[in-house]
Design an enzyme around this catalytic site. Structure first.
Site, PDB file in Angstrom:
ATOM      1  N   ASP A 193       0.810  -1.220   0.000  1.00 12.94           N
ATOM      2  CA  ASP A 193       0.000   0.000   0.000  1.00 12.94           C
ATOM      3  C   ASP A 193       0.847   1.276   0.000  1.00 12.94           C
ATOM      4  O   ASP A 193       1.648   1.493   0.917  1.00 12.94           O
ATOM      5  CB  ASP A 193      -0.901   0.040   1.233  1.00 12.94           C
ATOM      6  CG  ASP A 193      -1.665  -1.254   1.479  1.00 12.94           C
ATOM      7  OD1 ASP A 193      -1.040  -2.332   1.398  1.00 12.94           O
ATOM      8  OD2 ASP A 193      -2.858  -1.190   1.796  1.00 12.94           O
ATOM      9  N   HIS A 218     -10.567   1.499   0.714  1.00  7.30           N
ATOM     10  CA  HIS A 218     -10.562   2.950   0.505  1.00  7.30           C
ATOM     11  C   HIS A 218     -10.751   3.334  -0.964  1.00  7.30           C
ATOM     12  O   HIS A 218     -10.543   4.505  -1.322  1.00  7.30           O
ATOM     13  CB  HIS A 218      -9.266   3.561   1.035  1.00  7.30           C
ATOM     14  CG  HIS A 218      -9.170   3.581   2.529  1.00  7.30           C
ATOM     15  ND1 HIS A 218      -9.966   4.384   3.318  1.00  7.30           N
ATOM     16  CD2 HIS A 218      -8.378   2.875   3.392  1.00  7.30           C
ATOM     17  CE1 HIS A 218      -9.670   4.181   4.598  1.00  7.30           C
ATOM     18  NE2 HIS A 218      -8.707   3.270   4.661  1.00  7.30           N
ATOM     19  N   HIS A 241      -6.858  -8.162   0.178  1.00  8.51           N
ATOM     20  CA  HIS A 241      -6.872  -6.967   1.025  1.00  8.51           C
ATOM     21  C   HIS A 241      -7.741  -7.275   2.241  1.00  8.51           C
ATOM     22  O   HIS A 241      -8.980  -7.255   2.161  1.00  8.51           O
ATOM     23  CB  HIS A 241      -7.438  -5.790   0.227  1.00  8.51           C
ATOM     24  CG  HIS A 241      -7.167  -4.459   0.841  1.00  8.51           C
ATOM     25  ND1 HIS A 241      -5.956  -3.818   0.716  1.00  8.51           N
ATOM     26  CD2 HIS A 241      -7.941  -3.645   1.586  1.00  8.51           C
ATOM     27  CE1 HIS A 241      -6.000  -2.656   1.341  1.00  8.51           C
ATOM     28  NE2 HIS A 241      -7.193  -2.535   1.898  1.00  8.51           N
ATOM     29  N   HIS A 294      -3.318  -4.197   3.264  1.00  7.01           N
ATOM     30  CA  HIS A 294      -4.228  -3.504   4.184  1.00  7.01           C
ATOM     31  C   HIS A 294      -3.634  -3.225   5.555  1.00  7.01           C
ATOM     32  O   HIS A 294      -3.859  -2.159   6.115  1.00  7.01           O
ATOM     33  CB  HIS A 294      -5.547  -4.268   4.356  1.00  7.01           C
ATOM     34  CG  HIS A 294      -6.501  -3.610   5.321  1.00  7.01           C
ATOM     35  ND1 HIS A 294      -7.092  -2.382   5.060  1.00  7.01           N
ATOM     36  CD2 HIS A 294      -6.960  -3.990   6.547  1.00  7.01           C
ATOM     37  CE1 HIS A 294      -7.880  -2.058   6.077  1.00  7.01           C
ATOM     38  NE2 HIS A 294      -7.814  -2.994   6.990  1.00  7.01           N
ATOM     39  N   HIS A 312      -0.445  -2.931   6.444  1.00  8.59           N
ATOM     40  CA  HIS A 312       0.686  -2.000   6.336  1.00  8.59           C
ATOM     41  C   HIS A 312       1.947  -2.457   7.061  1.00  8.59           C
ATOM     42  O   HIS A 312       2.909  -1.687   7.153  1.00  8.59           O
ATOM     43  CB  HIS A 312       0.300  -0.597   6.846  1.00  8.59           C
ATOM     44  CG  HIS A 312      -0.714   0.091   5.997  1.00  8.59           C
ATOM     45  ND1 HIS A 312      -0.985   1.442   6.127  1.00  8.59           N
ATOM     46  CD2 HIS A 312      -1.530  -0.358   5.018  1.00  8.59           C
ATOM     47  CE1 HIS A 312      -1.930   1.784   5.260  1.00  8.59           C
ATOM     48  NE2 HIS A 312      -2.271   0.698   4.580  1.00  8.59           N
TER      49      HIS A 312
END
Length: 275
Positions: free
Chosen positions: A8, A68, A153, A178, A180
């Site tokens: 991401d 998102h 994700h 997702h 991170h």
């Protein structure tokens, strides 16, 4: 085939770091195909068309997303004309955009990229396992395409692992996004599918998941929002995973993490150059 997946992109810092290193990485290491998750690239929330084009121009072949995806409202419009931007495949029927698409790699290979979103601790979409199964049934590895990559994700590691084993032997790579945080469980599953629970983010790791620390800490302490989440702007680490795929079978031969710059220790796949 040599494939690179970057985690991401978070805000300007992460986006710029990825854009800066990608051209050199692709050229120096003869990378055939690049996938980037870009769902946090526009100030941490969604992706604009201009940012999408910037990432594609830097060397990405396709950009995946996640929960998102619709944070930038114009995405609902431009996603229809941008076939290299993928949203989760398990959104309800009629949702704009594509959840999977076939692309041509630099070596001529046909690569199917699928974006799925988990349901544990996430917004409840359609079943990702059923959605992925439909795509794989219609586009089997070794018959219609030469490689298959699934960006899972999801919040829960168990759901990501379950997806890996669910498609083992039928996909080249299942990689989680997702959360991170890069995980240390990269492996080739028994059936030949490369797997990693989370590729990590491209962003400033002096942060809380890429965001400036004060507001997340305050919310944990007080349970009351005092401001907006804003992306951290320090030096970003570029995180991802590299896979060597057998041209004959479409299954993984090697899988290794990649980390460049920023605060984390530098990790390069065996024999790779930083750029």
């Amino acid at each position: 085939m040599r494939l690179l997946f970057l985690g991401d992109l978070v805000g300007r810092s992460g986006r710029q770091a990825a854009v800066d290193v990608l051209p050199g990485l692709v050229e120096a290491n003869a990378i055939d195909f690049v996938i980037v998750n870009g769902e946090n690239s526009a100030a941490g929330f969604g992706i604009t068309e201009a940012i999408l084009q910037e990432v594609l121009d830097a060397g990405a072949d396709v950009v995946t997303t996640g929960n998102h995806i619709w944070d930038q409202r114009d995405t609902l419009v431009y996603i229809e004309r941008q076939d290299r931007l993928i949203r989760p495949v398990n959104f309800p029927s009629g949702t704009p955009g594509r959840g999977a698409n076939i692309f041509t790699a630099r070596n001529g290979a046909r690569v199917l990229v699928v974006n799925a979103m988990g349901r544990v601790f996430m917004d409840s979409l359609d079943d990702p396992f059923t959605a992925v199964e439909r795509v794989l049934d219609s586009t089997p590895l070794g018959e219609v395409v030469d490689a298959i990559v699934i960006d899972m994700h999801a919040e829960a590691t168990s759901e990501k692992q379950a997806m890996g084993h669910f498609v083992d032997g039928r996909a080249s790579l299942v990689v989680g996004t997702h959360t991170h945080v890069p995980t240390a469980d990269h492996q080739i599953l028994p059936g030949g599918t490369a797997y990693m629970s989370d590729a990590g983010m491209c962003g400033d790791y002096d942060s809380v998941l890429g965001m400036e620390k004060d507001e997340p800490i305050s919310r944990f302490l007080r349970k009351i929002p005092s401001g907006r989440f804003t992306p951290a702007m320090g030096d970003a680490t570029v995180c991802g995973v590299a896979v060597e795929i057998d041209d004959r079978t479409g299954l993984a031969e090697t899988v290794e993490p990649l980390r460049l710059g920023g605060r984390l220790a530098q990790v390069l796949p065996t024999g790779w150059k930083a750029c």
